[in-house]
Motif scaffolding. Structure first.
Motif, PDB file in Angstrom:
ATOM      1  N   THR A  26      -5.481  -9.312 -49.684  1.00 20.20           N
ATOM      2  CA  THR A  26      -6.076 -10.005 -50.831  1.00 20.20           C
ATOM      3  C   THR A  26      -6.930 -11.196 -50.419  1.00 20.20           C
ATOM      4  O   THR A  26      -7.638 -11.768 -51.247  1.00 20.20           O
ATOM      5  N   SER A  27      -6.881 -11.564 -49.150  1.00 12.72           N
ATOM      6  CA  SER A  27      -7.738 -12.658 -48.676  1.00 12.72           C
ATOM      7  C   SER A  27      -9.134 -12.182 -48.299  1.00 12.72           C
ATOM      8  O   SER A  27     -10.026 -12.998 -48.039  1.00 12.72           O
ATOM      9  N   VAL A  28      -9.336 -10.868 -48.277  1.00 12.73           N
ATOM     10  CA  VAL A  28     -10.619 -10.313 -47.847  1.00 12.73           C
ATOM     11  C   VAL A  28     -11.675 -10.542 -48.920  1.00 12.73           C
ATOM     12  O   VAL A  28     -11.465 -10.239 -50.103  1.00 12.73           O
ATOM     13  N   SER A  29     -12.796 -11.064 -48.506  1.00 10.70           N
ATOM     14  CA  SER A  29     -13.886 -11.369 -49.428  1.00 10.70           C
ATOM     15  C   SER A  29     -14.568 -10.097 -49.903  1.00 10.70           C
ATOM     16  O   SER A  29     -14.606  -9.090 -49.199  1.00 10.70           O
ATOM     17  N   SER A  87       5.242   2.978 -43.553  1.00 11.49           N
ATOM     18  CA  SER A  87       5.049   2.372 -42.236  1.00 11.49           C
ATOM     19  C   SER A  87       3.590   1.988 -42.010  1.00 11.49           C
ATOM     20  O   SER A  87       3.269   1.223 -41.092  1.00 11.49           O
ATOM     21  N   GLN A  88       2.691   2.508 -42.867  1.00  6.16           N
ATOM     22  CA  GLN A  88       1.257   2.216 -42.715  1.00  6.16           C
ATOM     23  C   GLN A  88       0.804   1.010 -43.541  1.00  6.16           C
ATOM     24  O   GLN A  88      -0.359   0.618 -43.457  1.00  6.16           O
ATOM     25  N   THR A  89       1.702   0.425 -44.321  1.00  6.97           N
ATOM     26  CA  THR A  89       1.312  -0.707 -45.173  1.00  6.97           C
ATOM     27  C   THR A  89       0.669  -1.830 -44.364  1.00  6.97           C
ATOM     28  O   THR A  89      -0.326  -2.429 -44.777  1.00  6.97           O
ATOM     29  N   ARG A  90       1.239  -2.099 -43.205  1.00  7.93           N
ATOM     30  CA  ARG A  90       0.739  -3.227 -42.409  1.00  7.93           C
ATOM     31  C   ARG A  90      -0.700  -3.022 -41.940  1.00  7.93           C
ATOM     32  O   ARG A  90      -1.376  -3.985 -41.541  1.00  7.93           O
ATOM     33  N   SER A  91      -1.209  -1.768 -41.991  1.00  4.67           N
ATOM     34  CA  SER A  91      -2.598  -1.529 -41.595  1.00  4.67           C
ATOM     35  C   SER A  91      -3.575  -2.252 -42.512  1.00  4.67           C
ATOM     36  O   SER A  91      -4.725  -2.508 -42.123  1.00  4.67           O
ATOM     37  N   ALA A  92      -3.136  -2.589 -43.717  1.00  7.72           N
ATOM     38  CA  ALA A  92      -4.019  -3.318 -44.637  1.00  7.72           C
ATOM     39  C   ALA A  92      -4.387  -4.684 -44.090  1.00  7.72           C
ATOM     40  O   ALA A  92      -5.422  -5.262 -44.453  1.00  7.72           O
ATOM     41  N   ALA A  93      -3.534  -5.219 -43.196  1.00  6.15           N
ATOM     42  CA  ALA A  93      -3.778  -6.565 -42.668  1.00  6.15           C
ATOM     43  C   ALA A  93      -4.981  -6.632 -41.748  1.00  6.15           C
ATOM     44  O   ALA A  93      -5.566  -7.700 -41.558  1.00  6.15           O
ATOM     45  N   ILE A  94      -5.389  -5.507 -41.153  1.00 12.02           N
ATOM     46  CA  ILE A  94      -6.484  -5.546 -40.176  1.00 12.02           C
ATOM     47  C   ILE A  94      -7.793  -5.986 -40.812  1.00 12.02           C
ATOM     48  O   ILE A  94      -8.663  -6.542 -40.137  1.00 12.02           O
ATOM     49  N   TYR A  95      -7.949  -5.739 -42.116  1.00 11.02           N
ATOM     50  CA  TYR A  95      -9.218  -6.057 -42.762  1.00 11.02           C
ATOM     51  C   TYR A  95      -9.460  -7.557 -42.849  1.00 11.02           C
ATOM     52  O   TYR A  95     -10.607  -8.001 -43.013  1.00 11.02           O
ATOM     53  N   SER A  96      -8.403  -8.340 -42.741  1.00 10.76           N
ATOM     54  CA  SER A  96      -8.591  -9.791 -42.723  1.00 10.76           C
ATOM     55  C   SER A  96      -9.383 -10.211 -41.491  1.00 10.76           C
ATOM     56  O   SER A  96     -10.285 -11.057 -41.571  1.00 10.76           O
ATOM     57  N   ARG A  97      -9.065  -9.614 -40.340  1.00 12.93           N
ATOM     58  CA  ARG A  97      -9.795  -9.940 -39.113  1.00 12.93           C
ATOM     59  C   ARG A  97     -11.222  -9.396 -39.160  1.00 12.93           C
ATOM     60  O   ARG A  97     -12.157 -10.057 -38.690  1.00 12.93           O
ATOM     61  N   VAL A  98     -11.392  -8.221 -39.742  1.00 14.26           N
ATOM     62  CA  VAL A  98     -12.739  -7.652 -39.871  1.00 14.26           C
ATOM     63  C   VAL A  98     -13.589  -8.532 -40.772  1.00 14.26           C
ATOM     64  O   VAL A  98     -14.775  -8.786 -40.506  1.00 14.26           O
ATOM     65  N   ASN A  99     -12.986  -9.030 -41.837  1.00 13.09           N
ATOM     66  CA  ASN A  99     -13.683  -9.922 -42.754  1.00 13.09           C
ATOM     67  C   ASN A  99     -14.130 -11.199 -42.053  1.00 13.09           C
ATOM     68  O   ASN A  99     -15.255 -11.688 -42.253  1.00 13.09           O
ATOM     69  N   ALA A 100     -13.270 -11.747 -41.205  1.00 16.70           N
ATOM     70  CA  ALA A 100     -13.625 -12.966 -40.461  1.00 16.70           C
ATOM     71  C   ALA A 100     -14.772 -12.686 -39.498  1.00 16.70           C
ATOM     72  O   ALA A 100     -15.670 -13.525 -39.327  1.00 16.70           O
ATOM     73  N   TRP A 101     -14.753 -11.514 -38.864  1.00 13.16           N
ATOM     74  CA  TRP A 101     -15.866 -11.141 -37.971  1.00 13.16           C
ATOM     75  C   TRP A 101     -17.170 -11.034 -38.750  1.00 13.16           C
ATOM     76  O   TRP A 101     -18.208 -11.542 -38.309  1.00 13.16           O
ATOM     77  N   ALA A 102     -17.130 -10.385 -39.922  1.00 15.54           N
ATOM     78  CA  ALA A 102     -18.341 -10.220 -40.720  1.00 15.54           C
ATOM     79  C   ALA A 102     -18.917 -11.566 -41.134  1.00 15.54           C
ATOM     80  O   ALA A 102     -20.134 -11.772 -41.113  1.00 15.54           O
TER      81      ALA A 102
END
Length: 508
Positions: A26-29, A87-102
């Motif tokens: 939910t922190s992803v822009s 077990s795949q729920t935590r994969s949603a967290a990766i988009y926070s780092r992608v968002n920071a890169w963008a």
């Protein structure tokens, strides 16, 4: 085989993997295309409405009050299919780092650099291995030495598209392992997902003799020696692959070094160009695999709005791997009524065969950086379509532009000019003198163009390069002839001529 650093928990508890993953998602822009939607969708796809579990007490009869006659008070395990999904729920967290890169790339942070970074972005307590520059980002895991996710960024609009990985798809495992046999096979672990650089089969003898044991082998990871990248080495040392990324490049270049008893590795890549569009529209906008004369295997998602996302494997043009045209992802007579190599959700698989010392690259493009050319003339289709030019006529590049100013369509494209508007001069170069009497050249540049300044003392003489090539930044370039790259600065008693060469960097 490594326990997760905490319980699954529940969203809103402030603790647990589910809550941490949702907080990250939910922190992803919403500023960078579909990232925010993919982050939330990944979490939603992994969580079921009810707590599905292995039910052993099957007497569900009730009193008239609604209470169970024989209440089940035993402890039950979560059902396998629900466990695999959650077990795949935590994969949603990766988009926070992608968002920071963008966001950083939009601010110009990576315009001249490529970075390799190790950090835990999926909350499993172990580092993932990131590789990124201003236009692509890739995420690797030790398990199999695989690229599980990748994204491409439009360098002008900043929009980001996922090109590898489908974290919404059913994994078929509660770990990060991927299947090592066809989805239609009767034995082994069926492959419901395929990452990039998946070492599908190591051939040790004749055809069909070898092992699929490297799919989930735990590779050792070290930084690449000479460039931004990572070197992955199998536990037995028989497969070593080094994957690097250059600044401003869209290519993840790979070199394989094999042990004496491994003669060939068949490497699979799961391509999902514009994952969000594939999830919404299926394969409607996904083109057929296109093997070009340049040694490229293209997978292209092109929406009706002409948004093009291109994923491709480069095996020729300086690379030495072989495209395996006979690869299949289902057993004969399996009953699967699908296109070959498209049996996995939102994924087109591509396979190459590499021997010791051979190379290939995976690349991603979108927006103005998409260089796919149907006519194979180096002018991309999107530019021709913008100005109503034929995308199939190979002579278009050398035809005079409609503006009638003497330039060809190809020259107009390289200069970044409208071919329907008169431009007497391709690019204006302004020459002045600084306070010390040295000549200074100034001219506008474009992103994804390469500039080379030449000098000569005589127009009829030899032109000499004044230093290395210069990548365009989209701004004005100022260059001063201080003698560093020209031998000696010109004096007030002689003349010096300058020439600026501009080219499109096809080698990217």
């Amino acid at each position: 085989g490594v326990p997760l650093p905490g319980a699954y928990g529940q969203i809103g508890s402030g603790t647990g993997l589910a809550d941490r993953a949702w907080t990250n998602a939910t922190s992803v822009s919403g500023s960078y295309g579909s990232l925010a939607k993919l982050a939330r969708a990944t979490a939603h796809a992994s969580v079921f409405e009810a707590a599905f579990h292995d039910q052993t007490a099957n007497d569900l009869s009730k009193f008239s009050t609604g209470a169970y006659i024989t209440p089940d008070t035993t402890f039950q395990n979560m059902s396998t299919f629900a466990k695999y999904a959650q077990s795949q729920t935590r994969s949603a967290a990766i988009y926070s780092r992608v968002n920071a890169w963008a966001a950083a790339a939009a601010g110009g942070t990576y315009t001249t650099t490529a970075m390799a970074e190790a950090m835990d972005v999926d909350l499993d307590g172990e580092p993932e291995y990131l590789l990124f520059n201003d236009r692509v980002m890739a995420l690797f895991e030790r398990l199999g030495g695989r690229m599980t996710h990748a994204w491409v960024r439009d360098i002008l609009s900043g929009e980001v598209f996922q090109t590898v990985g489908n974290p919404l798809g059913y994994a078929g495992s509660e770990t990060e392992e991927e299947g090592n046999v066809h989805l239609s096979a009767n034995t082994g672990q069926p492959a419901l997902r395929t990452s990039g650089f998946k070492d599908w089969f190591a051939q040790t003898g004749g055809a069909g003799v070898g092992t699929n044991g490297y799919v989930n082998n735990l590779y050792a990871v070290t930084p690449a020696a000479d460039a931004a990248g990572w070197t992955f080495s199998s536990s037995d040392g028989k497969i070593t692959k080094t994957i690097t990324l250059a600044p401003r490049s869209s290519r993840l270049a790979a070199r394989y070094d094999l042990g004496a008893d491994v003669n060939t590795v068949f490497v699979r890549h799961g391509m999902s160009p514009n994952l969000y569009d594939l999830l919404v529209n299926g394969q409607a906008n996904l083109t057929s695999v296109n093997d070009t004369t340049r040694g490229e295997i293209n997978v292209i998602d092109r929406t009706p709005q002409q948004r093009t996302v291109r994923s491709f494997v480069k095996y020729g043009g300086g690379y030495t791997a072989i495209y395996n045209t006979s690869a299949v992802d289902r057993d004969p007579n399996s009953g699967f009524d699908t296109l070959n190599m498209r049996n996995q959700a939102q994924t087109q698989q591509i396979e190459v065969a590499v021997a010791n010392g051979q190379t290939f690259a995976i690349a991603f493009e979108t927006g103005p950086s998409v260089s796919i050319s149907t006519a194979d003339d180096a002018i991309p289709d999107w530019w021709k379509q913008q100005y109503a030019l034929s995308i199939t006529d190979p002579t278009v590049a050398n035809q005079p532009a409609a503006s009638g100013d003497g330039m060809t369509n190809g020259q107009k494209y390289v200069f970044g000019l409208d071919p329907t508007v008169i431009h007497p001069i391709g690019v204006t170069v302004t020459v002045n003198k600084d306070a010390q009497g040295r000549f200074t050249l100034e001219f506008p540049t474009l992103i994804d163009r390469i500039y080379q300044i030449y000098f000569s003392s005589d127009l009829a003489g030899t032109w000499t390069a004044a230093g290395p090539t210069i990548p365009g930044s989209g701004g004005v370039l100022s260059w001063t002839d201080d003698g560093t790259t020209t031998g000696t600065p010109p004096s007030s008693t002689n003349r010096r001529f300058y020439r600026v060469n501009i080219q499109y960097p096809l080698a990217q």
